[in-house]
Scaffold this motif. Structure first.
Motif, PDB file in Angstrom:
ATOM      1  N   GLY A   1       0.809  -1.219   0.000  1.00 23.45           N
ATOM      2  CA  GLY A   1       0.000   0.000   0.000  1.00 23.45           C
ATOM      3  C   GLY A   1       0.846   1.275   0.000  1.00 23.45           C
ATOM      4  O   GLY A   1       0.323   2.367  -0.202  1.00 23.45           O
TER       5      GLY A   1
ATOM      6  N   ASN B   1       2.862   1.261  -4.096  1.00 18.14           N
ATOM      7  CA  ASN B   1       2.051   1.677  -5.256  1.00 18.14           C
ATOM      8  C   ASN B   1       2.014   3.202  -5.418  1.00 18.14           C
ATOM      9  O   ASN B   1       2.359   3.706  -6.494  1.00 18.14           O
TER      10      ASN B   1
ATOM     11  N   GLN C   1      -1.139 -10.827 -10.291  1.00 13.79           N
ATOM     12  CA  GLN C   1      -2.586 -10.614 -10.307  1.00 13.79           C
ATOM     13  C   GLN C   1      -3.246 -11.658 -11.214  1.00 13.79           C
ATOM     14  O   GLN C   1      -2.817 -11.838 -12.353  1.00 13.79           O
TER      15      GLN C   1
ATOM     16  N   SER D   1     -12.222  -7.853  -0.824  1.00 14.03           N
ATOM     17  CA  SER D   1     -10.776  -7.967  -0.628  1.00 14.03           C
ATOM     18  C   SER D   1     -10.351  -7.144   0.578  1.00 14.03           C
ATOM     19  O   SER D   1     -10.851  -6.038   0.793  1.00 14.03           O
TER      20      SER D   1
ATOM     21  N   SER E   1      -3.357  -6.164   1.552  1.00 14.37           N
ATOM     22  CA  SER E   1      -2.139  -6.978   1.526  1.00 14.37           C
ATOM     23  C   SER E   1      -1.618  -7.380   2.901  1.00 14.37           C
ATOM     24  O   SER E   1      -0.704  -8.198   2.997  1.00 14.37           O
TER      25      SER E   1
ATOM     26  N   VAL F   1     -11.069 -12.170  -2.877  1.00 19.90           N
ATOM     27  CA  VAL F   1      -9.616 -12.353  -2.826  1.00 19.90           C
ATOM     28  C   VAL F   1      -9.258 -12.991  -1.481  1.00 19.90           C
ATOM     29  O   VAL F   1      -9.435 -12.378  -0.425  1.00 19.90           O
TER      30      VAL F   1
ATOM     31  N   TRP G   1      -5.107 -13.121  -5.616  1.00 20.33           N
ATOM     32  CA  TRP G   1      -4.774 -11.699  -5.753  1.00 20.33           C
ATOM     33  C   TRP G   1      -5.368 -11.252  -7.083  1.00 20.33           C
ATOM     34  O   TRP G   1      -5.227 -11.954  -8.088  1.00 20.33           O
ATOM     35  N   ALA G   2      -6.054 -10.122  -7.082  1.00 22.39           N
ATOM     36  CA  ALA G   2      -6.797  -9.704  -8.282  1.00 22.39           C
ATOM     37  C   ALA G   2      -6.180  -8.455  -8.905  1.00 22.39           C
ATOM     38  O   ALA G   2      -5.490  -7.706  -8.228  1.00 22.39           O
TER      39      ALA G   2
ATOM     40  N   GLN H   1      -6.944  -5.394  -9.058  1.00 21.47           N
ATOM     41  CA  GLN H   1      -8.028  -4.689  -8.357  1.00 21.47           C
ATOM     42  C   GLN H   1      -8.587  -3.485  -9.101  1.00 21.47           C
ATOM     43  O   GLN H   1      -9.800  -3.291  -9.152  1.00 21.47           O
TER      44      GLN H   1
ATOM     45  N   HIS I   1     -11.338  -3.541   3.394  1.00 23.73           N
ATOM     46  CA  HIS I   1     -10.798  -3.302   4.742  1.00 23.73           C
ATOM     47  C   HIS I   1     -10.558  -1.802   4.951  1.00 23.73           C
ATOM     48  O   HIS I   1     -10.039  -1.408   5.978  1.00 23.73           O
TER      49      HIS I   1
ATOM     50  N   GLY J   1      -8.396   0.138   3.411  1.00 19.97           N
ATOM     51  CA  GLY J   1      -7.051   0.647   3.138  1.00 19.97           C
ATOM     52  C   GLY J   1      -7.206   1.873   2.246  1.00 19.97           C
ATOM     53  O   GLY J   1      -8.190   1.965   1.488  1.00 19.97           O
ATOM     54  N   TRP J   2      -6.280   2.807   2.322  1.00 20.99           N
ATOM     55  CA  TRP J   2      -6.498   4.068   1.609  1.00 20.99           C
ATOM     56  C   TRP J   2      -6.473   3.911   0.091  1.00 20.99           C
ATOM     57  O   TRP J   2      -7.268   4.501  -0.627  1.00 20.99           O
ATOM     58  N   ASN J   3      -5.547   3.075  -0.414  1.00 21.73           N
ATOM     59  CA  ASN J   3      -5.514   2.893  -1.872  1.00 21.73           C
ATOM     60  C   ASN J   3      -6.815   2.257  -2.351  1.00 21.73           C
ATOM     61  O   ASN J   3      -7.393   2.681  -3.348  1.00 21.73           O
ATOM     62  N   SER J   4      -7.275   1.255  -1.623  1.00 18.67           N
ATOM     63  CA  SER J   4      -8.523   0.582  -2.011  1.00 18.67           C
ATOM     64  C   SER J   4      -9.676   1.570  -1.978  1.00 18.67           C
ATOM     65  O   SER J   4     -10.538   1.582  -2.864  1.00 18.67           O
TER      66      SER J   4
ATOM     67  N   GLU K   1      -9.383   3.902  -4.937  1.00 17.07           N
ATOM     68  CA  GLU K   1      -9.649   3.177  -6.191  1.00 17.07           C
ATOM     69  C   GLU K   1     -11.153   2.947  -6.363  1.00 17.07           C
ATOM     70  O   GLU K   1     -11.700   3.035  -7.467  1.00 17.07           O
TER      71      GLU K   1
END
Ligand code: UDP
Length: 462
Positions: A31, A34, A260, A280, A283, A309, A342-343, A345, A360, A362-365, A368
């Protein structure tokens, strides 16, 4: 024809060259890697040369970035220390172990006769890099890869402790924290560690050294976190730039540490529009077998098609997916779902078949998902996720936070509610409106686009 285009693009880039180099040192977690790679790409496209110094642990595949220069440094981690189960212990160790190797590497780099280095850009977590940069008389720019609201909540940890909210008591978890609305005690960004003092010391070093940095970059955007950005400006008194969401400029797939599984996309291609819930937990998050069973039955009982995932390590010490899934689960879902390690995403979230994302937080998720206008179910595990999910539920109103933890009844209800077009209409409208704001903010004249330019002007002026 294609060669012509490539030649033209190269010539364009050449004409933009600024003759200055930016040096990055990413924290070696998915995280964090990326957004650093994305940030480096943004500045490369603006004419900077890029050097990335990285650790042996979760080292990067250099062959994927022919335009960047790389230096690998030893991180001194012993075999039994290479684990994200106690992430603060790992990060504290890395902050100590990397100090000398990074100093030597920077020393060599700065003696190089090549382009002058404009600054060192390092994660706020790398607090040791401030003194190091100072000793070389090199500006250090701190980069925070998570939300601004969670950064402020971490910043407030000493106050939360003073006010008696920490350590958290079971009877107090639902109590509101009036000093930081809309947080409840359970949302305070705690990180479980075998040494809780370690967490406080890591955070306080991180904040102190960020204040001493020459600037602060966030992977967020003004339209989402305007108030929080203003507050950071007041508290930190250093130039601050919100230039996200960075994956809008460059996708995260190239820096994926795990392969992925693209069969997920083939499976999605066969599903009806907006029918699938994508599940998902990022990580690092871990759960036990009982929780996994609740997740599985929550999904099964919702009767919705799903893409899930199940990352190796999601359940510690587990022996393969077949033994993890509860008895009767596969029969119950009867081919209605698809499970991968693992996808891809970003592509999954952009797929027309996906109707919601159980994350969960997470900030990137989170970013996105917002970028694709996909509403969320939020199940935070630790740290910034606790704050992100509260803001998604209460402030931005683009997600449903599961308040009971991982319990199959609440999961089933949340999935059904979010997948029902009528019931989720308002949430969908709000997330779509943020999607449009994002599209505008990364375009010429938009807030993030302008912040990128302000940062460049700033860094060339110091
Ligand atoms: N990701 C992915 N495939 C997956 C799950 C996650 O490529 O199956 C990527 C996701 O797109 C995001 C990153 O991994 O860019 C996870 O970062 P996040 O901040 O959401 O969570 P963390 O892993 O740091 O807890």
């Amino acid at each position: 024809m294609e060669a012509d285009l490539v030649g033209k693009a190269e010539a364009e880039l050449d004409s933009k060259k600024l003759g200055r180099r930016l040096v990055f040192f990413p924290v070696p977690l998915q995280g964090h890697i990326n957004p650093v790679i994305q940030l480096a790409n943004v500045f490369h496209s603006k004419g900077f040369s890029i050097t990335i110094i990285h650790t042996e642990f979760n080292s990067l595949d250099q062959s994927k970035y022919p335009d960047f220069t790389f230096h690998l440094i030893p991180d001194g981690l012993l075999e039994h220390e290479v684990s994200t189960s106690d992430v603060t212990v790992l990060l504290a160790k890395l902050n100590i172990n990397c100090a000398n190797p990074l100093r030597q590497c920077l020393d060599r780099l700065l003696q190089d006769k090549g382009e002058p280095v404009a600054c060192l850009i390092t994660d706020t977590i790398w607090y040791f890099t401030q003194e190091l940069a100072d000793s070389f008389n090199l500006p250090r720019i701190a980069f925070r890869t998570t939300s601004i609201c969670s950064f402020l909540a971490f910043y407030s940890l000493p106050i939360f402790r003073k006010l008696g909210y920490l350590p958290k008591q079971d009877s107090q978890l639902e109590v509101e924290v009036p000093e930081f609305p809309p947080l409840r005690v359970k949302d305070i960004p705690a990180i479980k560690s075998r040494d809780p003092e370690n967490v406080f010391s890591l955070i306080s070093c991180m904040m102190e050294k960020t204040k001493a940095a020459s600037g602060l970059i966030f992977n967020s955007f003004e339209e989402l976190e305007q108030q929080e950005l203003t507050k950071v400006g007041e508290e930190f008194r250093i130039p601050t730039f919100a230039i996200g969401p960075l994956h809008k400029y460059f996708p995260a797939s190239s820096s994926s540490l795990m392969e992925q599984d693209r069969s997920a996309i083939c499976w999605l291609d066969k599903q009806a529009p907006k029918s699938v819930i994508y599940v998902s937990f990022g990580s690092i998050a871990e759960m036990d077998e009982t929780q996994l069973s609740e997740v599985a039955w929550g999904i099964a009982n919702s009767l919705q098609p799903f893409l899930w995932v199940v990352r190796p390590g999601l359940v510690q010490n587990s022996s393969g997916l077949e033994n993890l899934l509860p008895n009767g689960f596969l029969e119950a879902v009867n081919g209605r779902g698809y499970i991968v390690n693992w996808a891809p995403q970003q592509e999954v979230l952009a797929h027309p078949a996906v109707g919601a994302f159980w994350t969960h937080s997470g900030w990137n998720s989170t970013l996105e998902s917002i970028c694709e206008g996909v509403p969320m179910i939020c199940s935070p595990f630790f740290g910034d996720q606790l704050v992100n999910s509260r803001f998604a539920n209460d402030v931005w109103k683009i997600g449903l936070r599961l308040e009971e933890g991982l319990k199959k009844g609440e999961i089933e209800r949340a999935i059904k509610r979010l997948m029902d077009e009528k019931e989720s209409e308002e949430i969908r409208m709000r997330v779509s409106s943020y999607k449009e704001k994002i599209n505008a903010c990364v375009k010429e004249g938009g807030s993030s686009h302008q912040s990128v330019q302000s940062f460049i002007d700033y860094i060339l002026s110091i």
